[in-house]
Design an enzyme around this catalytic site. Structure first.
Site, short mmCIF file in Angstrom:
data_model
loop_
_atom_site.label_atom_id
_atom_site.label_comp_id
_atom_site.label_asym_id
_atom_site.label_seq_id
_atom_site.Cartn_x
_atom_site.Cartn_y
_atom_site.Cartn_z
N LYS A 124 0.84 -1.18 0.00
CA LYS A 124 0.00 0.00 0.00
C LYS A 124 0.88 1.24 0.00
O LYS A 124 2.03 1.13 0.46
CB LYS A 124 -0.97 0.01 1.18
CG LYS A 124 -0.41 -0.38 2.56
CD LYS A 124 0.81 0.29 3.10
CE LYS A 124 0.77 1.76 3.40
NZ LYS A 124 2.07 2.29 3.92
N TYR A 208 -4.11 3.90 6.67
CA TYR A 208 -4.54 2.86 7.61
C TYR A 208 -5.86 3.26 8.28
O TYR A 208 -6.75 2.44 8.44
CB TYR A 208 -3.48 2.62 8.69
CG TYR A 208 -2.28 1.85 8.21
CD1 TYR A 208 -2.26 0.46 8.26
CD2 TYR A 208 -1.16 2.50 7.71
CE1 TYR A 208 -1.17 -0.26 7.82
CE2 TYR A 208 -0.06 1.79 7.26
CZ TYR A 208 -0.06 0.41 7.32
OH TYR A 208 1.03 -0.30 6.88
P1 NAD Z 1 12.46 1.59 1.71
O1 NAD Z 1 12.90 2.94 1.34
O2 NAD Z 1 13.03 0.98 2.95
O3 NAD Z 1 12.72 0.55 0.51
C1 NAD Z 1 12.41 0.88 -0.83
C2 NAD Z 1 13.11 -0.09 -1.77
O4 NAD Z 1 12.90 0.37 -3.11
C3 NAD Z 1 14.62 -0.19 -1.58
O5 NAD Z 1 15.02 -1.51 -1.82
C4 NAD Z 1 15.16 0.71 -2.68
O6 NAD Z 1 16.48 0.38 -3.08
C5 NAD Z 1 14.17 0.45 -3.79
N1 NAD Z 1 14.11 1.50 -4.82
C6 NAD Z 1 14.07 1.28 -6.13
N2 NAD Z 1 14.06 2.42 -6.81
C7 NAD Z 1 14.10 3.39 -5.91
C8 NAD Z 1 14.12 4.80 -6.00
N3 NAD Z 1 14.08 5.45 -7.18
N4 NAD Z 1 14.18 5.51 -4.86
C9 NAD Z 1 14.17 4.90 -3.65
N5 NAD Z 1 14.15 3.54 -3.51
C10 NAD Z 1 14.13 2.81 -4.62
O7 NAD Z 1 10.88 1.63 1.80
P2 NAD Z 1 9.91 0.68 2.65
O8 NAD Z 1 9.67 1.27 3.98
O9 NAD Z 1 10.36 -0.71 2.57
O10 NAD Z 1 8.53 0.89 1.83
C11 NAD Z 1 8.30 0.26 0.58
C12 NAD Z 1 6.80 0.19 0.32
O11 NAD Z 1 6.19 -0.58 1.35
C13 NAD Z 1 6.08 1.55 0.36
O12 NAD Z 1 5.12 1.61 -0.64
C14 NAD Z 1 5.44 1.61 1.72
O13 NAD Z 1 4.25 2.36 1.74
C15 NAD Z 1 5.16 0.15 1.98
N6 NAD Z 1 5.18 -0.20 3.41
C16 NAD Z 1 4.20 -0.97 3.91
C17 NAD Z 1 4.18 -1.32 5.24
C18 NAD Z 1 3.13 -2.24 5.79
O14 NAD Z 1 3.11 -2.46 6.98
N7 NAD Z 1 2.29 -2.78 4.94
C19 NAD Z 1 5.19 -0.85 6.09
C20 NAD Z 1 6.21 -0.07 5.55
C21 NAD Z 1 6.19 0.24 4.21
#
Ligand code: NAD
Length: 359
Positions: A124, A208
């Site tokens: 999401k 959420y």
């Molecule tokens: P994060 O920044 O920790 O990870 C993002 C990933 O995308 C990394 O591996 C990064 O290298 C990659 N990536 C590829 N192209 C990129 C770019 N141009 N810029 C930045 N990163 C790039 O993020 P996260 O916290 O893991 O969040 C990822 C997704 O998951 C989001 O959409 C967030 O809303 C969602 N999320 C959901 C929950 C949940 O509980 N369901 C919790 C946290 C995050």
């Protein structure tokens, strides 16, 4: 059992179950994006799942992916880059992808996966525009692949218990809901850029509260009012809102009031007020420690802590989607559910005089 016999059973829905079980077959997941949610929560969960396993990785960082592959016993041939992502089509060990990329990339990587013949579990918010969300649903339908949005709270026991209490009329007639969810965002996060976030805290954590109000009531809001503001002019909120407050009015007359922020720690909770009592879930949206409290007239106080620990939510989520694939069932939160939220998010931003999306 012969194919002909199986074919006959399909009419009463049993064959798909038997075929799905396929002697304990597990769904092979390919992680798309190796960031916090995939590395710290989803991948560790796959160590204990029943119907799912980790089979492949997609990353822009080959060294990180190789380290992860070694740790999880994956062959390096199952590591892909964003450029050769389409090659997953030829890998039979991959049934589904889990998209854990910045918000604005969910649509592209979902559509490319569907075209490669893979089922999709997308994080999401589903997308950063309504048009993208529609395109994701259409692409998965066209490819006859399943699409689920990772609304893990819709599968979580405390949230399910809260839904049940309302559904069974235990709280009487629901009058109002309050909810909040936010955190103080660090610097250098893609989350506060329009290009990757598509919006601010509403897209990330306010969603959420929005989703919870809808699943608690089982209704769709028909009136929306919202307001957004920036308090900290320190560069983080040049492109997106810092604080956003929205109210949703439902056909039953229930009004839900929600707040979200990137400016301070705002523990995720909801409180539901009914004619016969109230209930409060806090934390409501975290990874563990959910705690339902409340009081219903003439009943002992509700005090129900959940003891399971992270990554239990992700074990449940991965296995739920895997079972949907194996047994040809509709996921709890299909693409259409994410699309409904995207339409509402668009309306909330419009009500604030802001625009949803990367532009
Ligand atoms: P994060 O920044 O920790 O990870 C993002 C990933 O995308 C990394 O591996 C990064 O290298 C990659 N990536 C590829 N192209 C990129 C770019 N141009 N810029 C930045 N990163 C790039 O993020 P996260 O916290 O893991 O969040 C990822 C997704 O998951 C989001 O959409 C967030 O809303 C969602 N999320 C959901 C929950 C949940 O509980 N369901 C919790 C946290 C995050």
């Amino acid at each position: 059992m012969t194919r002909r016999e199986l074919g006959r059973m399909a009419g009463i829905g049993l064959a798909s179950q038997l075929l799905g079980q396929e002697q304990g077959r597990q769904i092979g997941y390919c992680m798309v994006g190796l960031g916090r949610i995939s590395m710290q929560h989803f991948i560790p969960a796959l160590k204990t799942t029943k119907y799912s396993k980790l089979t492949a990785l997609v990353s822009g960082h080959r060294d990180k992916a190789e380290k992860m592959a070694a740790q999880y016993g994956l062959s390096v041939k199952n590591i892909y880059s964003y450029e050769n992502y389409e090659a997953i089509a030829d890998n039979k060990e991959i049934d589904a992808v889990y998209i854990a990329l910045p918000n604005s990339m969910h649509a592209e990587y979902t559509i490319r996966a569907a075209k490669a013949g893979k089922h999709v579990l997308s994080e999401k918010p589903m997308s950063t525009s309504v048009a993208d969300a529609v395109a994701m649903v259409d692409a998965c339908k066209k490819a006859n692949r399943k699409l689920m949005i990772a609304y893990r709270c819709q599968l979580e026991p405390a949230n399910l218990r809260a839904i049940q209490l309302i559904h069974d009329g235990k709280l009487g007639k629901i009058q109002a809901i309050e909810s909040a969810n936010g955190f103080n965002i660090a610097r250098n996060e893609w989350r506060y850029t329009r290009k990757l976030g598509g919006g601010g805290p509403l897209m990330d954590v306010g969603i959420y509260s929005l989703n919870a109000c809808r699943f608690l009531l089982g209704e769709e809001p028909t009136e929306i009012r919202a307001s957004a503001a920036v308090i900290d002019h320190d560069g983080r909120f040049d492109e997106v809102e810092e604080n956003l407050s929205f109210t949703l009015k439902f056909p039953s007359g229930v009004i839900a009031s929600c707040n979200t922020t990137y400016g301070c720690n705002m523990p995720g909770f909801y409180r539901v007020h009914g004619s016969r009592g109230w209930m409060h879930l806090e934390p409501a949206f975290g990874y563990q420690g959910m705690h339902l409290t409340g009081q219903i007239q003439g009943q002992p106080a509700i005090d129900e802590p959940i003891t399971e620990r992270d990554p239990a939510h992700f074990v449940r989520e991965a296995d739920h989607f895997a079972e949907c694939i194996l047994q040809n069932k509709e996921p709890a939160a299909p693409g259409e559910e994410g699309l409904r939220d995207m339409r509402l998010i668009e309306a909330i931003y419009k009500s604030c005089g802001l625009k949803l999306g990367v532009g």
